[in-house]
Design an enzyme around this catalytic site. Sequence first.
Site, short mmCIF file in Angstrom:
data_model
loop_
_atom_site.label_atom_id
_atom_site.label_comp_id
_atom_site.label_asym_id
_atom_site.label_seq_id
_atom_site.Cartn_x
_atom_site.Cartn_y
_atom_site.Cartn_z
N TYR A 192 0.86 -1.34 -0.18
CA TYR A 192 -0.19 0.43 -0.04
C TYR A 192 0.88 1.53 0.12
O TYR A 192 0.37 1.76 0.34
CB TYR A 192 -0.90 0.21 0.73
CG TYR A 192 -1.57 -1.38 1.83
CD1 TYR A 192 -2.49 -2.00 0.14
CD2 TYR A 192 -1.05 -2.24 2.93
CE1 TYR A 192 -2.98 -3.38 0.76
CE2 TYR A 192 -2.13 -3.60 2.90
CZ TYR A 192 -2.72 -3.78 2.14
OH TYR A 192 -3.35 -4.95 1.82
N HIS A 193 1.96 1.16 -0.94
CA HIS A 193 2.52 3.13 -0.63
C HIS A 193 3.23 2.84 -2.63
O HIS A 193 4.12 2.96 -2.88
CB HIS A 193 4.19 2.43 0.15
CG HIS A 193 4.42 1.64 1.52
ND1 HIS A 193 4.97 0.98 1.93
CD2 HIS A 193 2.84 2.04 2.58
CE1 HIS A 193 4.26 0.67 2.91
NE2 HIS A 193 3.57 2.17 3.32
N PRO A 194 2.38 2.93 -2.88
CA PRO A 194 2.23 3.13 -4.28
C PRO A 194 3.23 5.62 -4.01
O PRO A 194 2.47 5.78 -3.78
CB PRO A 194 0.99 3.59 -5.06
CG PRO A 194 -0.24 4.14 -4.45
CD PRO A 194 0.62 3.21 -2.73
#
Length: 541
Positions: free
Chosen positions: A472-474
């Site tokens: 969850y780190h775009p």
Amino acid sequence: MAEVLPLSADYVVVGAGSAGCAVAARLSEDPSVTVVLLEAGGRDRNPWLHVPIGYAKTMYHPTLSWNLMTEPEPNLGGRRVPWPRGRTLGGSSAINGLLYVRGQHADYDHWRQLGCTGWGFEDVLPYFKRSEDQERGASALHGKGGPLAVSDLRDRNPLAESFIEAAVELGLPRNDDFNGAEQEGAGFYQTTSRNGWRCSAATAYLKPARGRPNLTVVTDAHSTGLLLEGRRAAGVKLERHGAKLTIKAVREVILCGGAIASPHLLMLSGIGPAAHLQEMGIAVVHDLPSVGRNLQDHFQARLAYRVNQKASMNTRTRTWWGKALMGAEFALRRTGPLTVSAGTAGLFARVLPGSATPDVQFHFLPFSTSATMLELHPFPGMTLSVCQLRPESRGTITLASPDPRAKALIHANYLATETDRRCMIEGAKLGRRLAQTAALSRWVEEEIAPGPGAVSDEDWLEWIRRTGGTIYHPSGTCRMGGDPASVVDPELRVRGIEGLRVADASIMPTVVSGNTNAPAIMIGEKCADMVKAAAKQRLAA
């Protein structure tokens, strides 16, 4: 902080996520300017948005999350990977795992070396400190009294204690502050929480600003494009409750939609790769080929174990009585499993020979889940999640159509390089070694994932490809740089367009070595100062 949309404002901020809340709140500190903050989602009234473990309820919620999906990933057997993103005040900070991690000092010094003047660690540290309300107090590296609460864990599970002991047993250092002088080592995470409650960016920044008449926060406002006057951003087009509206920006528009929404809005407005825009039937306002390129994300694989320890949350959630006790503990003391973040203990380690600093991160969880990651196993379990910190693989964000309501196409392009594959394999093997230590093996009954069948590197890689996913780190899709090919300059101004900046994780030239919430808030803080400085220069001219 009214919600009626005015016709114009000095500053229009798009996206009330981690960075957007910081930008809007800081700019509205000046009573002589007006600020409008637009958020596509609704108010943060759902109680699960404020209980730490609430991410288990909200991450895939039908209205609180955008519930995005990647396109079929060629290196994952054609699987599509779910990408939840927050769709409410606070954005993803309202549904994330609460971990406060800044990344390594070297990450920011590397940005500076890439031409991002003013973004070295010594340059960004004051903004981390200004944002922080550190429970342990102020120090050379930490701030006290800022909007964002940073607290020690209120529930220190014995399984997590054993995980830390396991790392020390393997010769890794104990580290009680991953945001201190060095990141490497094992210890407990700190979280963005206060007195047991989640402290999202909305709680931290917007709640204290509610009484300001010059700040208007508008929810259910889906931005559909920029209002452009030649090569100047003059406002924002949006849809709200079925009506098509426009708000003009007297001074600047600041995009804070994140690594998917910010490039999406730029391309919908005719700013991006000319050939792609023409293919979509969108008139090209400014050919900016790097928009939507340089997409990076941290990829994770989860090792799961059946344990003989009743401290596993799986055990406590199996009965109505166990759930009732958990609820009572939280209600009375603000402690217990309901305060658990998406990682209680952590480890930053080096697994590749050439790495000078940690290249993998572990999130230890005192529970284990099914393949969907939504249901806990019916037996006591624990999870060791490992992710690669500095992926070489690069993906893209592109348009599916010129319809603003159509979701962008996400091509994460995970595991595209041999280094990425090797790092994940070695990281996963380190996870098994941790589970085999004396400290942790005393609790282990069985390895559930990947299981004893994973022996060779090929076995490990096959399992990683089959089960791995986003952590969850775009980031990176509106790359900042000193070169003409970058999307924004070091002042976060979009190249070739006046009155327009981007401030969110999309501007990262390279993803930081850790969780991205704290860095995104720092970017918002720094952007606000840049905007204020530019306004002073205009007045002085």
